[in-house]
Structure formats: C-alpha cells, structure tokens
Design a protein around this motif. Sequence first.
Motif, PDB file in Angstrom:
ATOM      1  N   SER A  32      48.722  33.745  45.575  1.00 12.43           N
ATOM      2  CA  SER A  32      48.232  35.020  45.255  1.00 12.43           C
ATOM      3  C   SER A  32      46.616  35.029  45.895  1.00 12.43           C
ATOM      4  O   SER A  32      46.065  33.998  46.065  1.00 12.43           O
ATOM      5  CB  SER A  32      47.976  34.970  43.663  1.00 12.43           C
ATOM      6  OG  SER A  32      47.350  33.884  43.344  1.00 12.43           O
ATOM      7  N   THR A  61      42.933  37.354  44.775  1.00 12.74           N
ATOM      8  CA  THR A  61      42.061  38.586  44.179  1.00 12.74           C
ATOM      9  C   THR A  61      41.170  38.826  44.984  1.00 12.74           C
ATOM     10  O   THR A  61      40.484  37.776  45.713  1.00 12.74           O
ATOM     11  CB  THR A  61      41.706  38.175  42.691  1.00 12.74           C
ATOM     12  OG1 THR A  61      40.951  37.090  42.891  1.00 12.74           O
ATOM     13  CG2 THR A  61      43.183  38.058  41.859  1.00 12.74           C
ATOM     14  N   GLY A  86      36.465  36.592  45.342  1.00 17.40           N
ATOM     15  CA  GLY A  86      37.506  36.662  44.773  1.00 17.40           C
ATOM     16  C   GLY A  86      38.205  35.114  44.647  1.00 17.40           C
ATOM     17  O   GLY A  86      37.424  34.088  44.467  1.00 17.40           O
TER      18      GLY A  86
END
Length: 148
Positions: free
Chosen positions: A89, A91, A136
């Motif tokens: 993942s 962000t 992030g």
Amino acid sequence: MAQSLSAMNGLYLEDLKVGMSAMFGKTVTEADIAGFAGVSGDTNPIHLHDGFARTTRFGQRIAHGMLSGSFISTVIGTKLPGPGAVYISQTMNFLAPVLIGETITAVATITAIDEKRRRVTLQTQCFNGEKVVIDGEATVLVPRRDVA
C-alpha cells in the motif's frame, strides 16, 4: 542463473532496521511530463497546455502528482528495501505543486518492521528543496534471506 538472480536482490528483511533511509532525486523536465502523460493517459491540460494552465490557480503548468509520487516507487524498488520488495500500500498527500525545472527528492525512511508478516512500513516524502510536496506512508513485503 540462480546465482545471478540472487545478486539482483535488494536488502532482505534481516538487513533492515527502523530509521534506515534512502533517497532519489530528479529534475522534472518537459519530456518527463509528456512521457508520463503518454504512459498514463493523463492528458489533463493543466499538465500539457500553457494557455489553459495560466487560467488555473497555479498560473502555469504543473507536473502530474503521480509523476513525483513515482519517485517514491523508485526509492522502494531500487534502494530501500530494493529489488524483491513488493508494494502492499501507499498513501500520498499532495501538499504543493511541482513545476517544470524543479528538482524533487523522494525520501523513504523505515518506521516499523513486522518480522512475522515480512512487512515494512516507511514514511515516504517528496521534497522540493526543504519544502515537502508529498507526504505519505508505504507498506512493502520484503523477502527473507534464504536459510541454508
């Protein structure tokens, strides 16, 4: 062949420690923006058309946010942890625009290691000088060293 493939591997889980950091820097060019638009299909005129871009809040063309974001992928895939790491993942908070000719430095710093699940969490940021333009966090799966 197996020996040459193992030589391509980046760091293994056992090599990593919280606080380790790596970076990649690149000056964003006209060619980068045109190439990214071609590869991604993102032809938003804010990136490609001077006349349109002058009417926006930025007053000029800006680079694709994901172009700068891809520099984070470069750090993770080539330096820390490097080849063999697999993204789980990512962000990204886009905090400021990137203009043609600006040099962006992506930095990834290990903040946590989950040895059982082989996952590493990294703070990921892109800087234009001292200014953070992307902030992030990434999670990546990292290979273990082969046990003989």
